[in-house]
Design a protein around this motif. Structure first.
Motif, PDB file in Angstrom:
ATOM      1  N   ASP A 143      -0.277   9.540  -3.649  1.00 47.10           N
ATOM      2  CA  ASP A 143       0.423   9.208  -4.878  1.00 47.10           C
ATOM      3  C   ASP A 143      -0.621   8.974  -5.976  1.00 47.10           C
ATOM      4  O   ASP A 143      -1.470   8.104  -5.854  1.00 47.10           O
ATOM      5  CB  ASP A 143       1.229   7.928  -4.644  1.00 47.10           C
TER       6      ASP A 143
ATOM      7  N   ALA B  99     -10.386   3.771 -12.867  1.00 41.90           N
ATOM      8  CA  ALA B  99      -9.858   5.129 -12.737  1.00 41.90           C
ATOM      9  C   ALA B  99     -10.625   5.904 -11.663  1.00 41.90           C
ATOM     10  O   ALA B  99     -10.024   6.574 -10.822  1.00 41.90           O
ATOM     11  CB  ALA B  99      -9.932   5.856 -14.079  1.00 41.90           C
TER      12      ALA B  99
ATOM     13  N   GLU C 263      -5.524   5.393 -20.089  1.00 41.74           N
ATOM     14  CA  GLU C 263      -6.183   4.319 -20.844  1.00 41.74           C
ATOM     15  C   GLU C 263      -7.578   4.710 -21.322  1.00 41.74           C
ATOM     16  O   GLU C 263      -8.112   4.105 -22.233  1.00 41.74           O
ATOM     17  CB  GLU C 263      -6.320   3.062 -19.981  1.00 41.74           C
TER      18      GLU C 263
ATOM     19  N   SER D 124      -9.662   4.518  -8.283  1.00 38.64           N
ATOM     20  CA  SER D 124      -8.297   4.875  -7.912  1.00 38.64           C
ATOM     21  C   SER D 124      -8.230   6.297  -7.345  1.00 38.64           C
ATOM     22  O   SER D 124      -7.551   6.551  -6.336  1.00 38.64           O
ATOM     23  CB  SER D 124      -7.396   4.715  -9.135  1.00 38.64           C
TER      24      SER D 124
ATOM     25  N   SER E 273       0.849  -1.194   0.000  1.00 38.73           N
ATOM     26  CA  SER E 273       0.000   0.000   0.000  1.00 38.73           C
ATOM     27  C   SER E 273       0.880   1.237   0.000  1.00 38.73           C
ATOM     28  O   SER E 273       2.084   1.161   0.220  1.00 38.73           O
ATOM     29  CB  SER E 273      -0.905   0.003   1.225  1.00 38.73           C
ATOM     30  N   TYR E 274       0.251   2.352  -0.225  1.00 37.71           N
ATOM     31  CA  TYR E 274       0.995   3.617  -0.187  1.00 37.71           C
ATOM     32  C   TYR E 274       1.655   3.773   1.172  1.00 37.71           C
ATOM     33  O   TYR E 274       2.813   4.142   1.271  1.00 37.71           O
ATOM     34  CB  TYR E 274       0.026   4.786  -0.440  1.00 37.71           C
TER      35      TYR E 274
ATOM     36  N   SER F 101      -2.005   6.690 -14.800  1.00 35.78           N
ATOM     37  CA  SER F 101      -1.834   5.720 -15.886  1.00 35.78           C
ATOM     38  C   SER F 101      -3.175   5.082 -16.262  1.00 35.78           C
ATOM     39  O   SER F 101      -3.407   4.771 -17.427  1.00 35.78           O
ATOM     40  CB  SER F 101      -0.764   4.682 -15.554  1.00 35.78           C
ATOM     41  N   LEU F 102      -4.077   4.928 -15.285  1.00 36.36           N
ATOM     42  CA  LEU F 102      -5.425   4.439 -15.614  1.00 36.36           C
ATOM     43  C   LEU F 102      -6.171   5.458 -16.471  1.00 36.36           C
ATOM     44  O   LEU F 102      -6.843   5.121 -17.441  1.00 36.36           O
ATOM     45  CB  LEU F 102      -6.231   4.181 -14.336  1.00 36.36           C
TER      46      LEU F 102
ATOM     47  N   SER G 231       0.144   8.343  -9.239  1.00 33.90           N
ATOM     48  CA  SER G 231       0.722   7.787 -10.468  1.00 33.90           C
ATOM     49  C   SER G 231      -0.137   6.668 -11.060  1.00 33.90           C
ATOM     50  O   SER G 231      -0.303   6.600 -12.270  1.00 33.90           O
ATOM     51  CB  SER G 231       2.153   7.322 -10.235  1.00 33.90           C
ATOM     52  N   SER G 232      -0.714   5.810 -10.198  1.00 30.62           N
ATOM     53  CA  SER G 232      -1.520   4.736 -10.789  1.00 30.62           C
ATOM     54  C   SER G 232      -2.822   5.305 -11.356  1.00 30.62           C
ATOM     55  O   SER G 232      -3.297   4.855 -12.396  1.00 30.62           O
ATOM     56  CB  SER G 232      -1.791   3.615  -9.791  1.00 30.62           C
ATOM     57  N   PHE G 233      -3.370   6.322 -10.684  1.00 30.25           N
ATOM     58  CA  PHE G 233      -4.558   6.978 -11.251  1.00 30.25           C
ATOM     59  C   PHE G 233      -4.248   7.552 -12.630  1.00 30.25           C
ATOM     60  O   PHE G 233      -5.011   7.383 -13.578  1.00 30.25           O
ATOM     61  CB  PHE G 233      -5.078   8.088 -10.320  1.00 30.25           C
TER      62      PHE G 233
ATOM     63  N   ASP H 190     -12.015  -0.335 -17.110  1.00 28.59           N
ATOM     64  CA  ASP H 190     -10.937   0.658 -17.007  1.00 28.59           C
ATOM     65  C   ASP H 190     -11.463   1.980 -16.455  1.00 28.59           C
ATOM     66  O   ASP H 190     -10.811   2.636 -15.647  1.00 28.59           O
ATOM     67  CB  ASP H 190     -10.309   0.929 -18.380  1.00 28.59           C
TER      68      ASP H 190
END
Ligand SMILES: [Zn+2]
Ligand SMILES: [Zn+2]
Length: 205
Positions: free
Chosen positions: A24, A58, A34, A61, A3-4, A30-31, A26-28, A54
């Motif tokens: 953080d 998002a 998409e 996230s 986890s964060y 990149s989602l 970053s994963s949001f 997807d």
């Protein structure tokens, strides 16, 4: 799954209370990449319409990033943030067919606000941190109201996904689409006066 919190646990002792901590994203991001409709060629998966899973991921996230902010930051317990998280969660449950947020270009063109020009006690409506306590403040004003000022970092992911002002729900993305559409129509109108005359001649000639 790390986890964060566990990944960043080592930073804890040196954490300065005055430095706003941010989730953080970053994963949001990149989602989001998409499912963003304007650049389908950038997508790893080339679908004309984003996959509902997807889109859902998002929204979830960003909701989780905001939940982290809400748990971790004593200033961030506002109803506003709670409502934003609820909205994101309900969009995750029932993902819209397309994401209707603004694009990065719109974000880049938002009014920047000079920290010296905001009231001393003004804070970001999303994270609740006082702007003056941020060592590197980067503030933007939304066009809906002169007092609707946010940390760029807080409002950007929300706008990219939802396109609305969290305070008054003005649909900025829709406004922008209308503006572009009008602009296009004006270009067409100005570019084709001769064609129109010929058509009129045809009708009445
Ligand atoms: Zn903020
Ligand atoms: Zn507003």
């Amino acid at each position: 799954m790390a986890s964060y919190e566990t990944e960043h646990a080592a930073d804890e002792p040196s954490h300065n209370q005055n430095q706003p901590r941010r989730p953080d994203l970053s994963s949001f991001m990149s989602l989001l990449h998409e499912i963003t409709p304007d650049r389908p060629e950038d997508r790893a998966r080339e679908h004309a319409v984003p996959v509902p899973g997807d889109v859902s991921a998002a929204f979830r996230s960003l909701a989780e990033a905001f939940q982290f902010m809400q748990r971790d930051n004593d200033n961030a317990d506002s109803d506003l943030l709670g409502n934003m998280i609820e909205t994101l969660m309900s969009s995750a449950e029932h993902p819209p067919r397309e994401v209707k947020g603004v694009d990065e270009e719109y974000i880049a063109e938002l009014d920047r606000v000079d920290i010296k020009k905001v009231k001393k006690d003004a804070d970001c409506p999303i994270c609740g941190n006082a702007f003056v306590e941020d060592p590197h403040p980067l503030l933007v004003r939304l066009p809906c109201h002169p007092s609707h000022i946010f940390d760029l970092e807080c409002i950007r992911p929300w706008l990219l996904l939802n396109g609305t002002c969290p305070l008054d729900r003005t649909d900025l993305a829709q406004r922008e689409r209308d503006r572009k559409q009008k602009h296009l129509e004006e270009i067409k109108k100005n570019a084709a006066p001769e064609d129109e005359e010929e058509e009129w001649d045809g009708l009445y000639g």
